[in-house]
Design a protein around this motif. Structure first.
Motif, PDB file in Angstrom:
ATOM      1  N   ARG A 140       9.118  16.522   4.287  1.00 20.59           N
ATOM      2  CA  ARG A 140       7.731  16.543   4.758  1.00 20.59           C
ATOM      3  C   ARG A 140       7.310  15.161   5.258  1.00 20.59           C
ATOM      4  NH1 ARG A 140       2.404  15.595   2.609  1.00 20.59           N
ATOM      5  NH2 ARG A 140       0.981  16.666   3.987  1.00 20.59           N
ATOM      6  N   VAL A 141       7.753  14.119   4.561  1.00 22.29           N
ATOM      7  CA  VAL A 141       7.451  12.757   5.024  1.00 22.29           C
ATOM      8  C   VAL A 141       7.974  12.583   6.447  1.00 22.29           C
ATOM      9  CG1 VAL A 141       7.937  10.306   4.656  1.00 22.29           C
ATOM     10  CG2 VAL A 141       7.452  11.751   2.703  1.00 22.29           C
ATOM     11  N   GLU A 142       9.185  13.052   6.680  1.00 17.44           N
ATOM     12  CA  GLU A 142       9.826  12.915   7.992  1.00 17.44           C
ATOM     13  C   GLU A 142       9.109  13.745   9.054  1.00 17.44           C
ATOM     14  OE1 GLU A 142      12.869  11.064   8.402  1.00 17.44           O
ATOM     15  OE2 GLU A 142      12.350  11.317  10.516  1.00 17.44           O
ATOM     16  N   GLU A 143       8.776  14.990   8.703  1.00 13.46           N
ATOM     17  CA  GLU A 143       8.283  15.917   9.720  1.00 13.46           C
ATOM     18  C   GLU A 143       6.778  15.864   9.928  1.00 13.46           C
ATOM     19  OE1 GLU A 143       9.842  19.592   8.328  1.00 13.46           O
ATOM     20  OE2 GLU A 143      11.887  19.098   8.950  1.00 13.46           O
ATOM     21  N   GLU A 144       6.021  15.566   8.875  1.00 14.97           N
ATOM     22  CA  GLU A 144       4.566  15.600   9.019  1.00 14.97           C
ATOM     23  C   GLU A 144       3.917  14.224   8.962  1.00 14.97           C
ATOM     24  OE1 GLU A 144       2.597  18.565   6.581  1.00 14.97           O
ATOM     25  OE2 GLU A 144       4.409  19.779   6.606  1.00 14.97           O
ATOM     26  N   GLU A 203       2.450  -1.037   4.478  1.00 17.43           N
ATOM     27  CA  GLU A 203       2.119   0.326   4.072  1.00 17.43           C
ATOM     28  C   GLU A 203       3.429   1.091   3.905  1.00 17.43           C
ATOM     29  OE1 GLU A 203      -0.767   2.349   6.510  1.00 17.43           O
ATOM     30  OE2 GLU A 203      -0.110   4.324   5.847  1.00 17.43           O
ATOM     31  N   ILE A 204       3.604   1.720   2.750  1.00 19.04           N
ATOM     32  CA  ILE A 204       4.851   2.429   2.480  1.00 19.04           C
ATOM     33  C   ILE A 204       4.533   3.915   2.342  1.00 19.04           C
ATOM     34  CG2 ILE A 204       6.823   2.606   0.914  1.00 19.04           C
ATOM     35  CD1 ILE A 204       5.369  -0.393   0.115  1.00 19.04           C
ATOM     36  N   LEU A 205       5.053   4.719   3.252  1.00 15.94           N
ATOM     37  CA  LEU A 205       4.846   6.162   3.159  1.00 15.94           C
ATOM     38  C   LEU A 205       5.729   6.686   2.046  1.00 15.94           C
ATOM     39  CD1 LEU A 205       4.846   7.212   6.919  1.00 15.94           C
ATOM     40  CD2 LEU A 205       2.930   6.488   5.519  1.00 15.94           C
ATOM     41  N   SER A 206       5.121   7.422   1.149  1.00 13.09           N
ATOM     42  CA  SER A 206       5.832   7.827  -0.059  1.00 13.09           C
ATOM     43  C   SER A 206       5.596   9.314  -0.315  1.00 13.09           C
ATOM     44  CB  SER A 206       5.304   6.971  -1.207  1.00 13.09           C
ATOM     45  OG  SER A 206       5.554   7.547  -2.429  1.00 13.09           O
ATOM     46  N   ALA A 207       6.519   9.923  -1.013  1.00 10.68           N
ATOM     47  CA  ALA A 207       6.377  11.348  -1.323  1.00 10.68           C
ATOM     48  C   ALA A 207       5.758  11.514  -2.703  1.00 10.68           C
ATOM     49  CB  ALA A 207       7.750  12.010  -1.281  1.00 10.68           C
ATOM     50  N   CYS A 208       4.973  12.573  -2.864  1.00 12.44           N
ATOM     51  CA  CYS A 208       4.417  12.916  -4.177  1.00 12.44           C
ATOM     52  C   CYS A 208       4.772  14.372  -4.440  1.00 12.44           C
ATOM     53  CB  CYS A 208       2.905  12.709  -4.180  1.00 12.44           C
ATOM     54  SG  CYS A 208       2.158  13.022  -5.781  1.00 12.44           S
ATOM     55  N   PRO A 209       6.025  14.653  -4.830  1.00  9.24           N
ATOM     56  CA  PRO A 209       6.482  16.038  -4.931  1.00  9.24           C
ATOM     57  C   PRO A 209       5.609  16.899  -5.849  1.00  9.24           C
ATOM     58  CG  PRO A 209       8.309  14.523  -5.255  1.00  9.24           C
ATOM     59  CD  PRO A 209       7.076  13.698  -5.221  1.00  9.24           C
ATOM     60  N   PHE A 215       0.856  -1.183   0.000  1.00  8.84           N
ATOM     61  CA  PHE A 215       0.000   0.000   0.000  1.00  8.84           C
ATOM     62  C   PHE A 215       0.903   1.248   0.000  1.00  8.84           C
ATOM     63  CE2 PHE A 215      -2.469   2.758   3.206  1.00  8.84           C
ATOM     64  CZ  PHE A 215      -3.103   3.461   2.210  1.00  8.84           C
ATOM     65  N   VAL A 216       0.944   1.935  -1.107  1.00  9.37           N
ATOM     66  CA  VAL A 216       1.793   3.117  -1.219  1.00  9.37           C
ATOM     67  C   VAL A 216       0.971   4.340  -0.817  1.00  9.37           C
ATOM     68  CG1 VAL A 216       3.254   4.474  -2.759  1.00  9.37           C
ATOM     69  CG2 VAL A 216       3.087   2.012  -3.069  1.00  9.37           C
ATOM     70  N   ASN A 217       1.280   4.879   0.336  1.00  7.18           N
ATOM     71  CA  ASN A 217       0.500   5.984   0.895  1.00  7.18           C
ATOM     72  C   ASN A 217       1.234   7.295   0.663  1.00  7.18           C
ATOM     73  OD1 ASN A 217      -0.876   7.777   2.448  1.00  7.18           O
ATOM     74  ND2 ASN A 217      -0.679   6.651   4.372  1.00  7.18           N
ATOM     75  N   ASN A 218       0.689   8.116  -0.241  1.00  5.78           N
ATOM     76  CA  ASN A 218       1.309   9.436  -0.445  1.00  5.78           C
ATOM     77  C   ASN A 218       0.338  10.572  -0.133  1.00  5.78           C
ATOM     78  OD1 ASN A 218      -0.308   9.275  -2.663  1.00  5.78           O
ATOM     79  ND2 ASN A 218       1.340   9.216  -4.155  1.00  5.78           N
ATOM     80  N   THR A 219      -0.725  10.282   0.558  1.00  6.57           N
ATOM     81  CA  THR A 219      -1.728  11.231   1.071  1.00  6.57           C
ATOM     82  C   THR A 219      -2.518  12.019   0.020  1.00  6.57           C
ATOM     83  OG1 THR A 219      -0.360  13.209   1.419  1.00  6.57           O
ATOM     84  CG2 THR A 219      -0.335  11.578   3.174  1.00  6.57           C
ATOM     85  N   VAL A 220      -2.359  11.697  -1.243  1.00  4.72           N
ATOM     86  CA  VAL A 220      -3.209  12.338  -2.270  1.00  4.72           C
ATOM     87  C   VAL A 220      -3.542  11.318  -3.360  1.00  4.72           C
ATOM     88  CG1 VAL A 220      -2.531  14.764  -2.080  1.00  4.72           C
ATOM     89  CG2 VAL A 220      -1.158  13.208  -3.447  1.00  4.72           C
ATOM     90  N   TYR A 221      -4.511  11.668  -4.174  1.00  9.17           N
ATOM     91  CA  TYR A 221      -4.749  10.922  -5.415  1.00  9.17           C
ATOM     92  C   TYR A 221      -3.712  11.452  -6.398  1.00  9.17           C
ATOM     93  CZ  TYR A 221      -9.398   9.133  -4.170  1.00  9.17           C
ATOM     94  OH  TYR A 221     -10.441   8.460  -3.596  1.00  9.17           O
ATOM     95  N   GLY A 222      -2.637  10.694  -6.608  1.00 12.55           N
ATOM     96  CA  GLY A 222      -1.532  11.226  -7.417  1.00 12.55           C
ATOM     97  C   GLY A 222      -1.870  11.374  -8.888  1.00 12.55           C
ATOM     98  N   ALA A 227       8.760   3.577   5.430  1.00  6.78           N
ATOM     99  CA  ALA A 227       8.843   4.793   4.611  1.00  6.78           C
ATOM    100  C   ALA A 227      10.053   4.665   3.698  1.00  6.78           C
ATOM    101  CB  ALA A 227       8.980   6.020   5.506  1.00  6.78           C
ATOM    102  N   CYS A 228      10.149   5.517   2.704  1.00  4.29           N
ATOM    103  CA  CYS A 228      11.373   5.463   1.892  1.00  4.29           C
ATOM    104  C   CYS A 228      11.954   6.859   1.694  1.00  4.29           C
ATOM    105  CB  CYS A 228      11.202   4.698   0.597  1.00  4.29           C
ATOM    106  SG  CYS A 228       9.653   4.820  -0.221  1.00  4.29           S
ATOM    107  N   ASN A 229      12.048   7.605   2.777  1.00  5.46           N
ATOM    108  CA  ASN A 229      12.611   8.948   2.656  1.00  5.46           C
ATOM    109  C   ASN A 229      14.107   9.012   2.958  1.00  5.46           C
ATOM    110  OD1 ASN A 229      11.927   8.336   5.317  1.00  5.46           O
ATOM    111  ND2 ASN A 229      11.877  10.487   5.888  1.00  5.46           N
ATOM    112  N   THR A 230      14.631   8.061   3.696  1.00  4.54           N
ATOM    113  CA  THR A 230      16.073   8.061   3.992  1.00  4.54           C
ATOM    114  C   THR A 230      16.618   6.660   3.696  1.00  4.54           C
ATOM    115  OG1 THR A 230      15.694   7.340   6.258  1.00  4.54           O
ATOM    116  CG2 THR A 230      15.824   9.710   5.917  1.00  4.54           C
ATOM    117  N   PRO A 231      17.943   6.541   3.491  1.00  2.00           N
ATOM    118  CA  PRO A 231      18.502   5.208   3.252  1.00  2.00           C
ATOM    119  C   PRO A 231      18.150   4.221   4.358  1.00  2.00           C
ATOM    120  CG  PRO A 231      20.138   6.874   2.786  1.00  2.00           C
ATOM    121  CD  PRO A 231      18.955   7.587   3.364  1.00  2.00           C
ATOM    122  N   LYS A 232      18.120   4.704   5.605  1.00  2.00           N
ATOM    123  CA  LYS A 232      17.799   3.813   6.727  1.00  2.00           C
ATOM    124  C   LYS A 232      16.375   3.279   6.611  1.00  2.00           C
ATOM    125  CE  LYS A 232      17.145   4.019  11.665  1.00  2.00           C
ATOM    126  NZ  LYS A 232      16.407   4.931  12.508  1.00  2.00           N
TER     127      LYS A 232
END
Lengths: 258, 69
Positions: free
Chosen positions: A235-239, A216-222, A127-134, A185-190
Motif C-alpha cells: 500500500r505504501v508503494e501503490e497509494e 519525512e519517512i513514509l511508514s506502514a501501520c499494518p 517525521f514518521v508519516n503513516n497516515t493515521v494516529y497509530g 520510505a522504508c518499504n523496500t530495501p532500496k
C-alpha cells in the motif's frame, strides 16, 4: 592468522551499537523499528552518541528512550520542535533531533514545526508519516489519504469535509530557514538505503550548522490499516508514494546566514 | 559462505524478510512458538545459496536478523 580464522564468516550486519538490546514494543511489520535502526546507525557513524539529545513526540515513537542509548526528552503533544529549539540553543555543540509522528507533527504541533523551521534552528526533525494516529487507535490524521477508512472517517476521507492530506515536506521546503528537506520510505530495501542516506545527510548538515533539516519517512501501520505487513508495504508503494513523491526536495549548500 | 542468524525470540513473524529474500531461504516455522507468541522465521539453506545481500536484515523492523559473510 590461520586459514581457518581468515575463512570464518564475519558479521556484516547486526544491531547498531547505539540501539539497546531490548525488543521493540511495536506491532509486527511496523516501520518504526526500521527508523529507530537508521537513527542508531547514523549516530554510530558520526560517533556522536555522547552528545546527541533526542526529543520524542507523542505517539508510538514515545518510547525512544527505551531503545536508543542516548539522552531523550519527552515533549508534550506536538511541542517537540519547541523543546528541541531550547535544547539546541542551550547546547549548541550537541546534535539534537526530534522523532515525531504525523498526528503529533502535522496536527497539534504544526505551528511549532513551521516556526522552528522558519527560524532555521539547528535541529533535525524525523517525521514518521503513516497516515493515521497509530497509538490512539487509528483515527484520521491530517495526512490520511483521500478515501482512506479510519476509525473517525468510516466512509473514507473526503475533501469536502476533511480537506486534502497535508504534504509537510513540500510545505517546509518553501521556508527560507530549512537547509535540507527530503521524503523517503522504508518499504523496500532500496528505499531503506535511500532513507538511511537521507537521515545521515540530515545529521551531517546539522553538525555543519547549516540550518533546519527535515526528513519525512513514509511508514506502514499494518494494525491500523487492517492488513498484514506485506500488504501494508504494498500500500505504501501503490497509494502513498504516488501522492507523497519521494526524493530530496531541498538541499542547501551554504548556510544562509553566512 | 554467507548465512543469517535469526534471534527467534525477537521475531514477530511479519514476513517482510521472506518477501525480500530473492532466493526464498526464509520460511515461517508453523510448528514453533516464541516467547512473544508468534511463529518465528527460520533460515533454510541446505545448499549454501545465501549470498549475504542483507536485504532480509535491512527490512527486519525488529533487528532480529544478523548476517555473516
Amino acid at each position: 592468522m590461520t586459514t581457518e580464522a581468515k575463512d570464518k564468516p564475519k558479521k556484516v550486519y547486526g544491531r547498531p551499537e547505539s540501539l539497546k538490546d531490548v525488543g521493540f514494543h511495536f506491532c509486527p511489520g511496523c516501520n518504526h523499528g526500521n527508523v529507530h535502526k537508521m537513527v542508531a546507525e547514523a549516530i554510530d557513524e558520526f560517533g556522536v552518541r555522547e552528545k546527541t539529545i533526542g526529543v520524542a513526540g507523542v505517539g508510538c515513537g514515545v518510547f525512544l528512550y527505551n531503545y536508543i542509548d542516548i539522552d531523550v526528552l519527552e515533549a508534550p503533544h506536538g511541542r517537540a520542535c519547541a523543546e528541541a529549539t531550547g535544547v539546541s540553543r542551550v547546547h549548541p555543540d550537541h546534535v539534537v533531533f526530534t522523532y515525531q509522528g504525523d498526528g503529533d507533527l502535522a496536527a497539534i504541533g504544526i505551528a511549532e514545526t513551521i516556526h522552528a523551521a522558519n527560524r532555521g534552528e539547528h535541529i533535525t526533525v524525523l517525521f514518521v508519516n503513516n497516515t493515521v494516529y497509530g497509538m490512539t487507535g487509528g483515527q484520521m490524521a491530517p495526512t490520511t489519504l483521500l478515501g482512506q477508512k479510519t476509525t473517525t472517517s468510516p466512509y473514507g476521507r473526503e475533501f469536502m469535509g476533511e480537506g486534502y492530506p497535508i504534504k509537510m515536506a513540500e510545505m517546509l521546503a518553501t521556508l527560507e530557514g530549512t537547509a535540507f528537506v527530503a521524503r523517503v520510505a522504508c518499504n523496500t530495501p532500496k528505499n531503506i538505503m535511500a532513507a538511511k542516506r537521507a537521515i545521515k545527510k540530515a545529521f551531517k548538515m546539522q553538525i555543519d550548522k547549516m540550518g533546519f533539516t527535515f526528513v519525512e519517512i513514509l511508514s506502514a501501520c499494518p494494525t491500523n490499516w487492517g492488513m498484514d505487513a506485506v500488504t501494508a508495504n504494498k500500500r505504501v508503494e501503490e497509494e502513498m508514494i504516488p501522492y507523497f513523491p519521494l526524493g530530496i526536495l531541498k538541499e542547501r549548500t551554504t548556510a544562509d546566514y553566512l | 559462505m554467507a548465512y543469517v542468524k535469526i534471534n527467534k525470540d525477537r521475531c514477530k513473524g511479519c514476513g517482510l524478510c521472506i518477501q525480500n529474500c530473492k532466493l526464498a531461504l526464509l520460511v515461517i516455522v508453523e510448528d514453533e512458538l516464541n516467547v512473544l507468541g508468534y511463529h518465528p522465521v527460520g533460515f533454510v539453506d541446505g545448499e549454501g545459496e545465501c549470498k549475504g545481500c542483507k536485504f532480509c536484515a535491512e527490512t527486519c523492523p525488529d533487528c532480529a536478523i544478523e548476517v555473516y559473510k
